[in-house]
Design an enzyme around this catalytic site. Structure first.
Site, PDB file in Angstrom:
ATOM      1  N   ARG A 205      -2.812  11.098   6.426  1.00 28.09           N
ATOM      2  CA  ARG A 205      -3.807  10.007   5.687  1.00 28.09           C
ATOM      3  C   ARG A 205      -4.451   9.212   6.221  1.00 28.09           C
ATOM      4  O   ARG A 205      -5.246   8.391   5.481  1.00 28.09           O
ATOM      5  CB  ARG A 205      -1.903   9.245   5.226  1.00 28.09           C
ATOM      6  CG  ARG A 205      -1.100  10.154   4.006  1.00 28.09           C
ATOM      7  CD  ARG A 205      -0.408   9.073   4.315  1.00 28.09           C
ATOM      8  NE  ARG A 205       0.725   8.703   5.182  1.00 28.09           N
ATOM      9  CZ  ARG A 205       2.167   8.407   5.345  1.00 28.09           C
ATOM     10  NH1 ARG A 205       2.140   7.720   4.517  1.00 28.09           N
ATOM     11  NH2 ARG A 205       2.364   8.075   6.216  1.00 28.09           N
TER      12      ARG A 205
ATOM     13  N   GLY B  13       2.710  14.132   0.052  1.00 31.12           N
ATOM     14  CA  GLY B  13       3.541  13.886   1.720  1.00 31.12           C
ATOM     15  C   GLY B  13       2.573  13.611   2.465  1.00 31.12           C
ATOM     16  O   GLY B  13       1.810  15.460   3.048  1.00 31.12           O
TER      17      GLY B  13
ATOM     18  N   ASP C 172       0.981  13.621  10.447  1.00 32.95           N
ATOM     19  CA  ASP C 172       0.217  13.410   9.399  1.00 32.95           C
ATOM     20  C   ASP C 172      -1.179  13.092   8.688  1.00 32.95           C
ATOM     21  O   ASP C 172      -2.157  13.016   9.977  1.00 32.95           O
ATOM     22  CB  ASP C 172       0.623  11.658   9.505  1.00 32.95           C
ATOM     23  CG  ASP C 172       0.286  11.034   8.477  1.00 32.95           C
ATOM     24  OD1 ASP C 172      -0.462  10.986   7.736  1.00 32.95           O
ATOM     25  OD2 ASP C 172       1.506   9.872   7.754  1.00 32.95           O
TER      26      ASP C 172
ATOM     27  N   GLU D 156       1.551   7.664  -2.550  1.00 34.91           N
ATOM     28  CA  GLU D 156       1.680   9.333  -3.541  1.00 34.91           C
ATOM     29  C   GLU D 156       3.200  10.204  -3.033  1.00 34.91           C
ATOM     30  O   GLU D 156       3.012  10.732  -1.985  1.00 34.91           O
ATOM     31  CB  GLU D 156       1.460   9.807  -3.931  1.00 34.91           C
ATOM     32  CG  GLU D 156       1.596  10.714  -5.429  1.00 34.91           C
ATOM     33  CD  GLU D 156       0.373  11.560  -6.144  1.00 34.91           C
ATOM     34  OE1 GLU D 156      -0.661  11.875  -5.737  1.00 34.91           O
ATOM     35  OE2 GLU D 156       1.254  11.864  -7.435  1.00 34.91           O
TER      36      GLU D 156
ATOM     37  N   VAL E 161       0.805  -1.303   0.284  1.00 35.80           N
ATOM     38  CA  VAL E 161       0.459   0.449  -0.045  1.00 35.80           C
ATOM     39  C   VAL E 161       1.314   1.173  -0.215  1.00 35.80           C
ATOM     40  O   VAL E 161       1.932   1.742   1.005  1.00 35.80           O
ATOM     41  CB  VAL E 161      -1.032   0.177   1.380  1.00 35.80           C
ATOM     42  CG1 VAL E 161      -1.462   1.030   1.275  1.00 35.80           C
ATOM     43  CG2 VAL E 161      -1.009  -1.651   0.830  1.00 35.80           C
TER      44      VAL E 161
END
Ligand SMILES: [Zn+2]
Length: 419
Positions: free
Chosen positions: A332, A291, A330, A247, A244
Site C-alpha cells: 500500500r 487487499g 503489503d 478498500e 484513512v
C-alpha cells in the site's frame, strides 16, 4: 489522415520528442500560482500539447480504449464541463506550495476549468483530476447508532431518518516522478525503469522522455468524505477526526466476516459525526488499494492458504501466508497517503481512527500532529477476524488493550473453509 470509427489508422508513437518540434507547456511542480505551475495536458489528439506521461481516468482509460475501438466513442471527444465545477472549494493551503508535501495528486485538479481559462481559449484540452460534490449517505449501522443514542439527529449534519450530509471528492492519481522517487529514497531513473518494465512496457515515455516529469498512472484513486464544514478541516482550533481506510470490497460492501474493515469504517464515520457535532469536522479518506494493494485474486488465494495450512487459520501465521503468495506482506505504500491530508490543509488530527502503525508513522512523519488514536471497539470485531486483529496488534498496531505473546498468538484460530 483516414479515420475509422474515430480511430486513427496511423499509429502515433509518443516516445520520440523531436518529431513534435515545439516544446510543451512546462510544469513547475509546487508553484502556488496555478498559471506558474502550469496545466497538466494529457490529450491524445494533439501530441505536441502533451506535457505528461499516461492519460486520464486511471485504470478506466482501458475501458475508454474499448469504447473507441468499438466505435462508440470518438477518440477526439472533448468533455463539455459546464456546471461540473466544485460545490465546495478546498485551499489553496501552504502545503500546496511545497513540492515535497504533495507528489501523488494535483492540488489544482478540481479547479482547472477556472484557473486555466486562457489555455482553454487557445484550444488546449485540460481535464479535471478531482471532482467535488455533495451527497446524503445512509448506512444501517448509523441508524442503529441513532437508535442507541450514540448519534443525534441535528437536522444539519444528520437529517431525520439518519441521512448523513457529506461533501465528497474523487481524486485521480497524478504522480510527480521526482517527488515520488524522493519519497521512496530511490533514484528517478530506478522508478521510471521499474514502472516501464513492470507494466509490460506500457508507457515508453517513462524511459524516453526525461523532460516529462508528471505521470498519470493507470491505477485507482482516492475518495474523500467530509462531514461538517469544509473550512473547519484546516482550522487547528477545531477538533478533527480522520479515518484513512483502504478498500476492502468483501467486507466494506458485502459484510464478509474475515476482517474488521466495514465495522471499523463505520465506527470511523460515527466518530467523524460526533466530532462534527461537537463543532469540528470529520474526514474519511477511502483509498482504492484493495487487499493491501495486492488485489482480490491474491487476497482470496491467501484466504485459502491461511485456512488450509497445517493447524488451520492462526494469528501467528497471518502475515506469513500473504508473503508466501505475494512475495511481500503489503504494497500500500502509506508514504504517499498523507498527500491527500495536505491537500485538505490538515495540520493536526485530534482523533485518528486507525490502529495502523504504518499509517500513523506516515502521517506524523509528513508533519501532521496526531492527538488521540482510536482503536476499533472490541465488540465490533467479528469472531473470524480475531486472527487478523491479534496478528496486527502483535506486529505493532496501536491498541489500548493487551498484546498476546507468540505462544498465545498461535491459539487464536479462524474458521475452516468447510465450516
Ligand atoms: Zn477487510
Amino acid at each position: 489522415m483516414p479515420k475509422q470509427n474515430g480511430v486513427s489508422r496511423h499509429i502515433v508513437l509518443t516516445s520520440h520528442p523531436n518529431r513534435y518540434g515545439s516544446q510543451p507547456i512546462s510544469i513547475n511542480w509546487g508553484a502556488i500560482d496555478p498559471l506558474q505551475r502550469g496545466p497538466l495536458i494529457a490529450t491524445l489528439t494533439n501530441q505536441s500539447h502533451r506535457n505528461v506521461i499516461g492519460t486520464h481516468s486511471g485504470s478506466y482509460s482501458v475501458y475508454r480504449a474499448l469504447a473507441v475501438a468499438r466505435g462508440e466513442l470518438q477518440s477526439d471527444h472533448k468533455p463539455d464541463l459546464s456546471n461540473t465545477s466544485p460545490v465546495e472549494y478546498i485551499g489553496p493551503y501552504p502545503s500546496w506550495a511545497d513540492p515535497d508535501k504533495i507528489v501523488s495528486l494535483d492540488p489544482f485538479g478540481a479547479i482547472v476549468g477556472e484557473v486555466f481559462t486562457s489555455y482553454y481559449e487557445q484550444g488546449y484540452d485540460i481535464r479535471p483530476t478531482i471532482a467535488i460534490t455533495k451527497a446524503h449517505i445512509n448506512m444501517p449501522e448509523l441508524q442503529d447508532a441513532v437508535a442507541k443514542g450514540r448519534l443525534q439527529i441535528d437536522g444539519k449534519i444528520m437529517k431525520p431518518g439518519g441521512d448523513l450530509v457529506v461533501t465528497k471528492a474523487a481524486i485521480e492519481p497524478v504522480w510527480y516522478l521526482p517527488g515520488i522517487a524522493k519519497r521512496f529514497q530511490i533514484t528517478e531513473g530506478e522508478l521510471r525503469r521499474a514502472l516501464f518494465e513492470q507494466t509490460g512496457g506500457m508507457f515508453p515515455e517513462l524511459v524516453t522522455r526525461p523532460d516529462l516529469e508528471v505521470f498519470l498512472p493507470p491505477i485507482a484513486g482516492v475518495t474523500v468524505y467530509i462531514i461538517g464544514d469544509i473550512q473547519d478541516i484546516a482550522d487547528p482550533g477545531k477538533p478533527l477526526a480522520v479515518r484513512v481506510h483502504d478498500e476492502c470490497n468483501g467486507s466494506d460492501v458485502f459484510g464478509s466476516d474475515i476482517c474488521t474493515c466495514r465495522p471499523y469504517l463505520v465506527h470511523g464515520i460515527e466518530v467523524c459525526v460526533q466530532t462534527a457535532q461537537e463543532g469540528g469536522a470529520g474526514v474519511i479518506v477511502y483509498c482504492r488499494k484493495e487487499g493491501r494493494a495486492l488485489g482480490e485474486v491474491t487476497k482470496f488465494l491467501v484466504y485459502n492458504a491461511r485456512k488450509r495450512q497445517e493447524g488451520g487459520d492462526r494469528a501467528d501465521a497471518y502475515f506469513f501466508r500473504t508473503e508466501c503468495v505475494a512475495g511481500v506482506q503489503d504494497m500500500r505504500f502509506q508514504e504517499l497517503m498523507p498527500d491527500v491530508l495536505h491537500w485538505l490543509g490538515i495540520t493536526r488530527i485530534d482523533r485518528l481512527v486507525s490502529m495502523s502503525n504504518m499509517k500513523y508513522n506516515a502521517i506524523t512523519s509528513s508533519g501532521i500532529e496526531v492527538g488521540e488514536r482510536v482503536p476499533i471497539p472490541d465488540d465490533l470485531i467479528p469472531q473470524d477476524a480475531r486472527v487478523e486483529i491479534e496478528a496486527k496488534k502483535f506486529a505493532g498496531y496501536y491498541t489500548t488493550g493487551d498484546v498476546l505473546d507468540a505462544s498465545n498468538l498461535a491459539e487464536v484460530k479462524g474458521r475452516s473453509l468447510v465450516d
